[in-house]
Design an enzyme around this catalytic site. Structure first.
Site, PDB file in Angstrom:
ATOM      1  N   MET A 117      41.047  53.642  40.036  1.00  0.00           N
ATOM      2  CA  MET A 117      41.473  52.368  40.627  1.00  0.00           C
ATOM      3  C   MET A 117      41.552  52.543  42.141  1.00  0.00           C
ATOM      4  O   MET A 117      42.203  53.459  42.645  1.00  0.00           O
ATOM      5  CB  MET A 117      42.850  51.955  40.099  1.00  0.00           C
ATOM      6  CG  MET A 117      42.884  51.489  38.653  1.00  0.00           C
ATOM      7  SD  MET A 117      41.778  50.132  38.220  1.00  0.00           S
ATOM      8  CE  MET A 117      42.206  48.874  39.425  1.00  0.00           C
ATOM      9  N   SER A 167      33.186  41.994  37.155  1.00  0.00           N
ATOM     10  CA  SER A 167      34.370  41.695  36.347  1.00  0.00           C
ATOM     11  C   SER A 167      34.521  40.193  36.194  1.00  0.00           C
ATOM     12  O   SER A 167      34.626  39.472  37.199  1.00  0.00           O
ATOM     13  CB  SER A 167      35.616  42.254  37.023  1.00  0.00           C
ATOM     14  OG  SER A 167      36.757  41.674  36.415  1.00  0.00           O
ATOM     15  N   ASP A 177      38.696  42.731  32.155  1.00  0.00           N
ATOM     16  CA  ASP A 177      40.033  43.170  32.557  1.00  0.00           C
ATOM     17  C   ASP A 177      41.094  42.547  31.652  1.00  0.00           C
ATOM     18  O   ASP A 177      41.436  41.374  31.808  1.00  0.00           O
ATOM     19  CB  ASP A 177      40.291  42.772  34.014  1.00  0.00           C
ATOM     20  CG  ASP A 177      39.517  43.646  34.989  1.00  0.00           C
ATOM     21  OD1 ASP A 177      39.631  44.885  34.890  1.00  0.00           O
ATOM     22  OD2 ASP A 177      38.790  43.094  35.840  1.00  0.00           O
TER      23      ASP A 177
HETATM   24  C1  DX5 Z   1      42.028  44.803  39.043  1.00  0.00           C
HETATM   25  C2  DX5 Z   1      40.881  44.859  38.064  1.00  0.00           C
HETATM   26  C3  DX5 Z   1      39.561  44.786  38.700  1.00  0.00           C
HETATM   27  C4  DX5 Z   1      39.280  43.525  39.469  1.00  0.00           C
HETATM   28  C5  DX5 Z   1      38.482  43.910  40.671  1.00  0.00           C
HETATM   29  O1  DX5 Z   1      43.209  45.141  38.416  1.00  0.00           O
HETATM   30  O2  DX5 Z   1      40.921  46.054  37.286  1.00  0.00           O
HETATM   31  O3  DX5 Z   1      38.513  45.026  37.755  1.00  0.00           O
HETATM   32  O4  DX5 Z   1      38.591  42.555  38.755  1.00  0.00           O
HETATM   33  O5  DX5 Z   1      38.382  42.814  41.479  1.00  0.00           O
HETATM   34  P1  DX5 Z   1      37.888  42.903  42.988  1.00  0.00           P
HETATM   35  O6  DX5 Z   1      36.476  43.388  42.984  1.00  0.00           O
HETATM   36  O7  DX5 Z   1      38.026  41.473  43.423  1.00  0.00           O
HETATM   37  O8  DX5 Z   1      38.815  43.828  43.707  1.00  0.00           O
HETATM   38 ZN    ZN Z   2      39.089  46.513  35.997  1.00  0.00          ZN
END
Ligand code: DX5
Ligand code: ZN
Length: 220
Positions: A138, A9, A36
């Site tokens: 999630m 991401s 994102d």
């Molecule tokens: C959070 C996003 C994720 C985020 C994950 O709301 O949807 O895609 O970038 O980040 P990490 O891997 O740092 O948890």
């Molecule tokens: Zn995400």
């Protein structure tokens, strides 16, 4: 065992160095690039919009996986389709006519995804599973990178895989949030098809070695 798709991401990248971030994803051997999009309503932060997607589209052939964390995603869907996303995932919690929106995405020739926050059960999206190409589970409360994995969400991956098998469906199952080298063995047990990784990917000095370490958890 089928290797997972790694989807770094760019949320955790330096936004003044997006070009370099895209190149680092390409050279790491990761297959997808996760975007994102946050609107300051569905989640508190605001990140970026469709122009970021179209500018990245011009720079890379990577599969662009857009994750809309926005209210009323139907109002913006054409902007993100036109921007060149390969897949668009929106939240079941943010849209009343989810089935219609999934069809709109698919009819445009793109992959359609539905996402659920930690407090939403799989049962809430059961009627949609025939109409999706991916389900994004999630594993943190959406809105921020670098949060701690919420392990109770991982059982949804098993639940979805069982339903997929039983119903003869073929959607992919993604997990998003809290995956890093300390949690990967915990995540890998559930065998998701796609791993979205933000902070741990961009913190890694050697991103190719990082991707290899992530994949090696599938062989353990
Ligand atoms: C959070 C996003 C994720 C985020 C994950 O709301 O949807 O895609 O970038 O980040 P990490 O891997 O740092 O948890
Ligand atoms: Zn995400």
């Amino acid at each position: 065992m089928k290797m997972p798709i790694i989807a770094p991401s760019i949320l955790s990248a330096d936004f003044l160095e997006i070009g370099a971030a895209v190149e680092s994803i390409e050279s790491s051997g990761a297959e997808w690039l996760h975007l994102d999009v946050m609107d300051g309503h569905f989640v508190p932060p605001i990140t970026f919009g469709n122009k970021m997607v179209s500018d990245i589209r011009k720079r890379t052939g990577l599969f662009l996986d857009t994750h809309l964390m926005i209210e009323e995603p139907e109002r913006h869907i054409h902007a993100f389709l036109d921007a060149g996303s390969d897949a668009i995932t929106f939240h079941a919690e943010a849209c009343i006519h989810s089935h219609r929106l999934l069809q709109t995405i698919r009819h445009s020739g793109k992959k359609a995804g539905i996402s659920i926050v930690p407090s939403t059960p799989v049962s809430q999206i059961l009627p949609l599973l025939q109409a999706v190409d991916q389900v994004l589970v999630m594993t943190v409360n959406p809105g921020y990178g670098g949060q701690k994995l919420l392990p109770f969400c991982l059982s949804k991956v098993d639940e979805l895989r069982d339903i997929r098998k039983k119903e003869g469906l073929d959607f992919l199952i993604a997990v998003d949030g809290g995956t890093n080298l300390s949690t990967i063995s915990q995540v890998a047990i559930h065998e998701p098809d796609i791993l979205v990784i933000g902070s741990a990917f961009f913190a890694a000095q050697d991103k190719q070695a990082f991707a290899c370490s992530i994949r090696s958890a599938w062989n353990e």
